[in-house]
Design a protein around this motif. Sequence first.
Motif, PDB file in Angstrom:
ATOM      1  N   LEU A 132       5.357  -7.041   2.692  1.00  0.00           N
ATOM      2  CA  LEU A 132       4.765  -6.152   3.710  1.00  0.00           C
ATOM      3  C   LEU A 132       5.733  -6.024   5.190  1.00  0.00           C
ATOM      4  N   SER A 150      -3.135  -1.307   9.420  1.00  0.00           N
ATOM      5  CA  SER A 150      -3.192  -0.618   8.001  1.00  0.00           C
ATOM      6  C   SER A 150      -1.988  -1.312   7.393  1.00  0.00           C
ATOM      7  N   ASN A 151      -0.916  -1.612   8.030  1.00  0.00           N
ATOM      8  CA  ASN A 151       0.341  -1.928   7.371  1.00  0.00           C
ATOM      9  C   ASN A 151       0.656  -3.468   7.305  1.00  0.00           C
ATOM     10  N   PRO A 155      -3.697  -5.724   4.694  1.00  0.00           N
ATOM     11  CA  PRO A 155      -3.266  -5.827   3.193  1.00  0.00           C
ATOM     12  C   PRO A 155      -2.998  -7.440   3.022  1.00  0.00           C
ATOM     13  N   ALA A 159      -5.167  -8.922  -0.157  1.00  0.00           N
ATOM     14  CA  ALA A 159      -4.563  -9.437  -1.289  1.00  0.00           C
ATOM     15  C   ALA A 159      -4.795 -10.664  -1.917  1.00  0.00           C
ATOM     16  N   ARG A 172      -8.535  -1.741  -3.048  1.00  0.00           N
ATOM     17  CA  ARG A 172      -8.529  -2.434  -1.835  1.00  0.00           C
ATOM     18  C   ARG A 172      -8.895  -1.396  -0.710  1.00  0.00           C
ATOM     19  N   GLU A 173      -8.554  -0.162  -0.679  1.00  0.00           N
ATOM     20  CA  GLU A 173      -9.158   0.735   0.375  1.00  0.00           C
ATOM     21  C   GLU A 173     -10.408   0.981   0.317  1.00  0.00           C
ATOM     22  N   ARG A 176     -12.119  -1.648   1.968  1.00  0.00           N
ATOM     23  CA  ARG A 176     -12.066  -1.507   3.281  1.00  0.00           C
ATOM     24  C   ARG A 176     -13.233  -0.776   3.959  1.00  0.00           C
TER      25      ARG A 176
END
Length: 412
Positions: A132, A150-151, A155, A159, A172-173, A176
């Motif tokens: 990432l 978000s980045n 994540p 994960a 995953r989104e 969220r």
Amino acid sequence: MHGTLFGDTGLFGDAYMQDPYSVYAQLRTAGPVHRATTPNGLPVWVITDYDEVRAALTDERLSKDAERMKALVDRKLASANGPSSAPETLAANMLNSDPPDHTRLRKLVVKAFTTRRVEQLRPRIARIADELLDELEALGKGGNAVDLVSNFTFPVPIAVICELLGIPLAERETFREWSKALVGAGPPGAARHASMAMGGYLMQVIAAKRAEPADDLLSDLIQVSDDGDRLDRLEVVSMTMLLLVAGHETTVNLIGNGILALLRHDDQRAALRADESLARGAVEELLRYDGPAPMATMRFTAAPVEIGDVSIPAGEIVFLGLAAANRDGRRFDRPDELDITRPLGGHLGFGFGIHHCVGAPLARLEAEVTIGKFLERFPEARLAVEPEALKWRSSVIMRGLEKLPIALGPAE
């Protein structure tokens, strides 16, 4: 003494969401017990001082029994918004139960989160973080501001918990959005809708796991259920929802709040980069200074409870101010200062007693690894906006940023 605070100027209002600590400081000067109203109109009592919060966390008169809690909350909300407490798919878990049910449910998952077993995940967490950070570096080329939430901070934990449970990461989104609705202070019915949607999805995943078990925690929970333990199918769904939501929400906010704190305290960031042995203590101090859970989840008084000179009657909803307790000057020297060399222990960032966060070892490890790798990769990272422009999520039980815009290099 106790006071009543609500709306934009007190507990749970917009100003509180942006800066709860000034509100906590005001409350502590008035006493340890206060009345407030949550954003959805629920009247509650809030405990703010360290000694009283810690004692309340182990007080058996403060119950978390799901059925009685739901009935009580629905009755108190009926005159304002109509029933809007959590549906059964979310309630039947260890977080919303008292012994002996709590003891039974907790023992089924606690082995998955021992410090020794969690430590085995360190290499995998490090690989996820490195991947990432590579993507983050590409996004930030040319001085572009990037959103760390978000980045990066979202994540990594999603994960990890999806792999641990054995749930496909492709959704995953969607997870969220469901999770934000479940822990946020959104419109009436939003949490109920999200809970039902997530519960329906997980029922499909559980059916697939039952047909083809795998080497993951969800398959283990299903096996226990099918072997005749008292864990029923609704409890499997509810437990999975709890682990999925709590397993990433807490860590997302711990990492995000922690990096923000270090970006705003250059001396502490430099000290941590210079001495890796401070990493463990840094995570504990970040939990104390601006942790992810400002309030413990709701309890209710099964009998009258005396706190200080206030008697809280039976049948009242009580919130325990973990973040307020962690800034209590009677327990912590210089409570409003970030000091990663502060002696370990004592904070209530993950609660205390039988409801102490079962995933705390995993959250600590993820924070230690990800924050360390971020500082190593981007030693000159800085906020890309003024601190006052940051938007904090509207949530009673979670404290985290909507976005964390950063520049990866120094100002030109």
